[in-house]
Scaffold this motif. Structure first.
Motif, mmCIF file in Angstrom:
data_model
loop_
_atom_site.group_PDB
_atom_site.id
_atom_site.type_symbol
_atom_site.label_atom_id
_atom_site.label_comp_id
_atom_site.label_asym_id
_atom_site.label_seq_id
_atom_site.Cartn_x
_atom_site.Cartn_y
_atom_site.Cartn_z
ATOM 1 N N MET A 26 -11.382 -13.832 10.344
ATOM 2 C CA MET A 26 -10.180 -14.440 9.821
ATOM 3 C C MET A 26 -9.021 -13.474 10.010
ATOM 4 O O MET A 26 -9.147 -12.289 9.760
ATOM 5 N N ASP A 27 -7.878 -13.973 10.461
ATOM 6 C CA ASP A 27 -6.700 -13.144 10.690
ATOM 7 C C ASP A 27 -6.073 -12.723 9.376
ATOM 8 O O ASP A 27 -6.133 -13.441 8.376
ATOM 9 N N ALA A 28 -5.444 -11.539 9.411
ATOM 10 C CA ALA A 28 -4.734 -11.051 8.232
ATOM 11 C C ALA A 28 -3.501 -11.910 8.020
ATOM 12 O O ALA A 28 -2.913 -12.427 8.969
ATOM 13 N N PRO A 29 -3.079 -12.083 6.770
ATOM 14 C CA PRO A 29 -1.871 -12.858 6.499
ATOM 15 C C PRO A 29 -0.672 -12.224 7.200
ATOM 16 O O PRO A 29 -0.598 -11.019 7.373
ATOM 17 N N ALA A 30 0.285 -13.062 7.565
ATOM 18 C CA ALA A 30 1.460 -12.594 8.304
ATOM 19 C C ALA A 30 2.275 -11.600 7.493
ATOM 20 O O ALA A 30 2.964 -10.766 8.053
ATOM 21 N N HIS A 31 2.189 -11.651 6.197
ATOM 22 C CA HIS A 31 2.986 -10.762 5.352
ATOM 23 C C HIS A 31 2.282 -9.447 5.033
ATOM 24 O O HIS A 31 2.842 -8.607 4.348
ATOM 25 N N ALA A 32 1.071 -9.261 5.560
ATOM 26 C CA ALA A 32 0.335 -8.016 5.306
ATOM 27 C C ALA A 32 1.066 -6.843 5.959
ATOM 28 O O ALA A 32 1.498 -6.929 7.093
ATOM 29 N N PRO A 33 1.222 -5.734 5.229
ATOM 30 C CA PRO A 33 1.922 -4.582 5.795
ATOM 31 C C PRO A 33 1.128 -3.956 6.943
ATOM 32 O O PRO A 33 -0.096 -3.939 6.932
ATOM 33 N N ASP A 34 1.837 -3.464 7.938
ATOM 34 C CA ASP A 34 1.234 -2.788 9.077
ATOM 35 C C ASP A 34 1.090 -1.312 8.710
ATOM 36 O O ASP A 34 2.086 -0.622 8.503
ATOM 37 N N PRO A 35 -0.166 -0.804 8.626
ATOM 38 C CA PRO A 35 -0.354 0.597 8.212
ATOM 39 C C PRO A 35 0.334 1.586 9.149
ATOM 40 O O PRO A 35 0.869 2.595 8.711
ATOM 41 N N ASP A 36 0.346 1.295 10.467
ATOM 42 C CA ASP A 36 1.005 2.196 11.406
ATOM 43 C C ASP A 36 2.513 2.214 11.170
ATOM 44 O O ASP A 36 3.149 3.259 11.230
ATOM 45 N N ALA A 37 3.084 1.034 10.920
ATOM 46 C CA ALA A 37 4.523 0.948 10.664
ATOM 47 C C ALA A 37 4.877 1.664 9.360
ATOM 48 O O ALA A 37 5.907 2.352 9.276
ATOM 49 N N GLU A 38 4.024 1.506 8.362
ATOM 50 C CA GLU A 38 4.278 2.192 7.088
ATOM 51 C C GLU A 38 4.189 3.705 7.261
ATOM 52 O O GLU A 38 4.998 4.444 6.714
ATOM 53 N N ALA A 39 3.205 4.165 8.039
ATOM 54 C CA ALA A 39 3.055 5.606 8.269
ATOM 55 C C ALA A 39 4.261 6.148 9.037
ATOM 56 O O ALA A 39 4.774 7.225 8.722
ATOM 57 N N GLU A 40 4.732 5.397 10.032
ATOM 58 C CA GLU A 40 5.905 5.842 10.790
ATOM 59 C C GLU A 40 7.142 5.872 9.891
ATOM 60 O O GLU A 40 7.938 6.811 9.956
ATOM 61 N N ALA A 41 7.312 4.855 9.066
ATOM 62 C CA ALA A 41 8.466 4.816 8.152
ATOM 63 C C ALA A 41 8.439 6.021 7.212
ATOM 64 O O ALA A 41 9.480 6.631 6.937
ATOM 65 N N GLU A 42 7.250 6.378 6.762
ATOM 66 C CA GLU A 42 7.131 7.544 5.875
ATOM 67 C C GLU A 42 7.463 8.830 6.629
ATOM 68 O O GLU A 42 8.147 9.716 6.112
ATOM 69 N N ARG A 43 6.979 8.956 7.879
ATOM 70 C CA ARG A 43 7.321 10.140 8.671
ATOM 71 C C ARG A 43 8.835 10.222 8.906
ATOM 72 O O ARG A 43 9.408 11.307 8.868
ATOM 73 N N LEU A 44 9.463 9.075 9.143
ATOM 74 C CA LEU A 44 10.922 9.068 9.324
ATOM 75 C C LEU A 44 11.632 9.516 8.045
ATOM 76 O O LEU A 44 12.590 10.297 8.108
ATOM 77 N N ARG A 45 11.178 9.026 6.907
ATOM 78 C CA ARG A 45 11.783 9.448 5.622
ATOM 79 C C ARG A 45 11.635 10.961 5.440
ATOM 80 O O ARG A 45 12.581 11.645 5.054
ATOM 81 N N ARG A 46 10.461 11.478 5.745
ATOM 82 C CA ARG A 46 10.228 12.919 5.599
ATOM 83 C C ARG A 46 11.070 13.716 6.598
ATOM 84 O O ARG A 46 11.632 14.761 6.257
ATOM 85 N N ALA A 47 11.174 13.221 7.833
ATOM 86 C CA ALA A 47 11.976 13.911 8.850
ATOM 87 C C ALA A 47 13.447 13.938 8.444
ATOM 88 O O ALA A 47 14.132 14.943 8.662
ATOM 89 N N ARG A 48 13.945 12.853 7.828
ATOM 90 C CA ARG A 48 15.336 12.822 7.351
ATOM 91 C C ARG A 48 15.589 13.908 6.307
ATOM 92 O O ARG A 48 16.700 14.403 6.180
ATOM 93 N N ARG A 49 14.552 14.228 5.557
ATOM 94 C CA ARG A 49 14.675 15.276 4.525
ATOM 95 C C ARG A 49 14.452 16.676 5.101
ATOM 96 O O ARG A 49 14.421 17.652 4.361
#
Length: 188
Positions: free
Chosen positions: A1-24
Protein backbone atom coordinates in the motif's frame (compact mmCIF):
# COMPACT_ATOMS: atom_id res chain seq x y z
CA UNK A 1 0.00 0.00 0.00
CA UNK A 2 1.33 3.46 -0.91
CA UNK A 3 2.08 6.02 1.76
CA UNK A 4 -0.45 8.84 2.06
CA UNK A 5 0.34 11.88 -0.08
CA UNK A 6 0.68 14.05 3.02
CA UNK A 7 3.31 11.82 4.65
CA UNK A 8 6.54 13.75 5.29
CA UNK A 9 9.57 12.84 3.19
CA UNK A 10 12.38 11.85 5.62
CA UNK A 11 15.08 12.93 3.14
CA UNK A 12 13.43 16.32 2.65
CA UNK A 13 13.08 16.77 6.40
CA UNK A 14 16.74 15.85 6.94
CA UNK A 15 17.83 18.30 4.24
CA UNK A 16 15.65 21.06 5.71
CA UNK A 17 17.25 20.45 9.10
CA UNK A 18 20.76 20.57 7.59
CA UNK A 19 19.85 23.86 5.90
CA UNK A 20 18.60 25.30 9.22
CA UNK A 21 21.83 24.23 10.92
CA UNK A 22 23.98 25.60 8.07
CA UNK A 23 22.16 28.97 8.35
CA UNK A 24 23.25 29.06 11.99
CA UNK A 25 26.87 28.53 10.92
CA UNK A 26 27.17 24.77 11.44
CA UNK A 27 30.08 23.80 9.16
CA UNK A 28 29.30 20.09 9.42
CA UNK A 29 25.78 20.71 8.11
CA UNK A 30 27.14 22.72 5.16
CA UNK A 31 29.64 19.94 4.45
CA UNK A 32 26.83 17.36 4.54
CA UNK A 33 24.85 19.43 2.03
CA UNK A 34 27.92 19.61 -0.18
CA UNK A 35 28.39 15.83 -0.03
CA UNK A 36 24.69 15.26 -0.75
CA UNK A 37 24.67 17.35 -3.92
CA UNK A 38 28.20 17.95 -5.26
CA UNK A 39 28.26 14.86 -7.48
CA UNK A 40 24.99 15.80 -9.25
CA UNK A 41 26.13 19.41 -9.70
CA UNK A 42 29.49 18.25 -11.06
CA UNK A 43 27.82 15.83 -13.49
CA UNK A 44 25.65 18.62 -14.88
CA UNK A 45 28.55 21.09 -15.08
CA UNK A 46 30.72 18.51 -16.87
CA UNK A 47 27.97 17.70 -19.36
CA UNK A 48 27.54 21.38 -20.14
CA UNK A 49 31.21 22.34 -20.34
CA UNK A 50 32.84 19.08 -21.43
CA UNK A 51 35.78 20.04 -19.23
CA UNK A 52 36.51 18.49 -15.82
CA UNK A 53 38.46 21.48 -14.49
CA UNK A 54 35.73 23.93 -15.50
CA UNK A 55 33.11 21.62 -14.00
CA UNK A 56 34.99 21.58 -10.70
CA UNK A 57 35.23 25.38 -10.75
CA UNK A 58 31.49 25.59 -11.35
CA UNK A 59 30.80 23.22 -8.44
CA UNK A 60 32.91 25.35 -6.12
CA UNK A 61 31.27 28.59 -7.29
CA UNK A 62 27.80 27.04 -6.97
CA UNK A 63 28.38 26.09 -3.35
CA UNK A 64 29.98 29.43 -2.57
CA UNK A 65 26.84 31.09 -3.88
CA UNK A 66 24.71 28.73 -1.82
CA UNK A 67 26.73 29.60 1.27
CA UNK A 68 26.24 33.31 0.60
CA UNK A 69 22.54 32.88 -0.09
CA UNK A 70 21.56 30.45 2.68
CA UNK A 71 19.22 32.91 4.37
CA UNK A 72 17.39 33.53 1.07
CA UNK A 73 16.60 29.86 0.40
CA UNK A 74 12.97 29.08 1.12
CA UNK A 75 12.09 26.55 3.80
CA UNK A 76 11.01 23.10 2.59
CA UNK A 77 12.10 23.74 -1.00
CA UNK A 78 14.39 21.06 -2.45
CA UNK A 79 17.95 22.31 -2.69
CA UNK A 80 19.18 20.27 -5.67
CA UNK A 81 17.06 21.99 -8.36
CA UNK A 82 18.27 25.39 -7.11
CA UNK A 83 21.90 24.22 -7.12
CA UNK A 84 21.57 22.78 -10.63
CA UNK A 85 20.01 26.01 -11.88
CA UNK A 86 22.90 28.02 -10.41
CA UNK A 87 25.44 25.63 -11.95
CA UNK A 88 23.73 25.79 -15.35
CA UNK A 89 23.71 29.59 -15.22
CA UNK A 90 27.41 29.62 -14.34
CA UNK A 91 28.16 27.30 -17.28
CA UNK A 92 26.13 29.55 -19.59
CA UNK A 93 28.01 32.60 -18.32
CA UNK A 94 31.30 30.86 -19.14
CA UNK A 95 30.08 30.01 -22.64
CA UNK A 96 29.01 33.59 -23.23
CA UNK A 97 32.39 34.94 -22.04
CA UNK A 98 34.24 32.49 -24.30
CA UNK A 99 32.39 33.62 -27.41
CA UNK A 100 34.49 35.89 -29.54
CA UNK A 101 32.91 38.41 -31.91
CA UNK A 102 32.30 36.82 -35.29
CA UNK A 103 32.25 33.25 -33.96
CA UNK A 104 28.48 33.00 -33.51
CA UNK A 105 27.97 30.81 -36.56
CA UNK A 106 30.94 28.63 -35.64
CA UNK A 107 29.45 28.00 -32.21
CA UNK A 108 26.07 27.14 -33.68
CA UNK A 109 27.60 24.82 -36.30
CA UNK A 110 27.84 21.23 -35.22
CA UNK A 111 31.06 19.30 -34.76
CA UNK A 112 32.67 17.19 -37.45
CA UNK A 113 31.34 13.62 -37.05
CA UNK A 114 34.63 12.16 -38.30
CA UNK A 115 36.26 13.11 -34.99
CA UNK A 116 34.54 10.32 -32.98
CA UNK A 117 34.90 6.57 -33.25
CA UNK A 118 31.88 4.36 -34.06
CA UNK A 119 32.05 2.90 -30.53
CA UNK A 120 31.45 6.37 -29.08
CA UNK A 121 28.24 6.72 -31.09
CA UNK A 122 26.50 4.35 -28.66
CA UNK A 123 27.54 6.39 -25.66
CA UNK A 124 25.17 9.30 -25.07
CA UNK A 125 27.79 11.39 -23.29
CA UNK A 126 30.29 10.85 -26.08
CA UNK A 127 27.61 11.71 -28.60
CA UNK A 128 26.78 14.94 -26.78
CA UNK A 129 30.46 15.82 -26.63
CA UNK A 130 30.43 15.88 -30.43
CA UNK A 131 28.33 19.01 -30.18
CA UNK A 132 30.02 22.33 -29.56
CA UNK A 133 29.55 23.71 -26.04
CA UNK A 134 26.66 26.00 -26.90
CA UNK A 135 24.66 23.31 -28.70
CA UNK A 136 25.45 20.72 -26.00
CA UNK A 137 24.27 23.12 -23.29
CA UNK A 138 20.99 23.93 -25.01
CA UNK A 139 20.25 20.25 -25.76
CA UNK A 140 21.04 19.10 -22.23
CA UNK A 141 19.20 21.89 -20.43
CA UNK A 142 16.10 21.48 -22.60
CA UNK A 143 15.93 17.71 -22.80
CA UNK A 144 17.31 16.64 -19.43
CA UNK A 145 16.81 19.59 -17.10
CA UNK A 146 13.45 20.71 -18.47
CA UNK A 147 14.31 24.30 -19.38
CA UNK A 148 11.86 25.84 -21.83
CA UNK A 149 12.97 27.42 -25.10
CA UNK A 150 11.79 30.73 -23.68
CA UNK A 151 14.04 30.29 -20.62
CA UNK A 152 17.00 29.31 -22.77
CA UNK A 153 16.51 32.17 -25.20
CA UNK A 154 16.17 34.67 -22.37
CA UNK A 155 19.24 33.32 -20.54
CA UNK A 156 21.39 33.53 -23.66
CA UNK A 157 20.01 36.96 -24.57
CA UNK A 158 18.20 35.50 -27.58
CA UNK A 159 14.72 34.39 -28.57
CA UNK A 160 12.87 31.14 -28.07
CA UNK A 161 13.13 30.67 -31.86
CA UNK A 162 16.92 30.77 -31.61
CA UNK A 163 16.82 28.00 -28.98
CA UNK A 164 14.39 25.90 -31.04
CA UNK A 165 16.51 26.29 -34.17
CA UNK A 166 19.75 25.37 -32.42
CA UNK A 167 18.02 22.42 -30.76
CA UNK A 168 16.60 21.22 -34.08
CA UNK A 169 19.96 21.41 -35.87
CA UNK A 170 21.70 19.68 -32.96
CA UNK A 171 19.24 16.81 -32.77
CA UNK A 172 19.32 16.38 -36.56
CA UNK A 173 23.09 16.11 -36.39
CA UNK A 174 22.92 13.55 -33.57
CA UNK A 175 20.38 11.48 -35.54
CA UNK A 176 22.67 11.65 -38.57
CA UNK A 177 25.61 10.46 -36.45
CA UNK A 178 23.55 7.50 -35.20
CA UNK A 179 22.40 6.44 -38.67
CA UNK A 180 24.39 3.60 -40.27
CA UNK A 181 27.22 5.05 -42.34
CA UNK A 182 25.95 6.15 -45.72
CA UNK A 183 22.25 5.81 -44.83
CA UNK A 184 20.07 8.88 -44.71
CA UNK A 185 17.94 9.12 -41.56
CA UNK A 186 14.27 8.53 -42.23
CA UNK A 187 11.02 8.31 -40.29
CA UNK A 188 9.13 5.04 -40.21
Amino acid sequence: MDAPAHAPDPDAEAEAERLRRARRGDGAAFEALYHDHARAVHALAFRLTGNAAEAEDIVQETFLRMFGFLSGLRENTPLRPWLKRVAANLAIDRLRRQQRPGTEMALAALADPASASPADAADADALLRRLPPLARTVVWLHEMEGWSHEDLGRRFGRTASWSKSLMSRSLARLRQDLAPHGDAPHDA
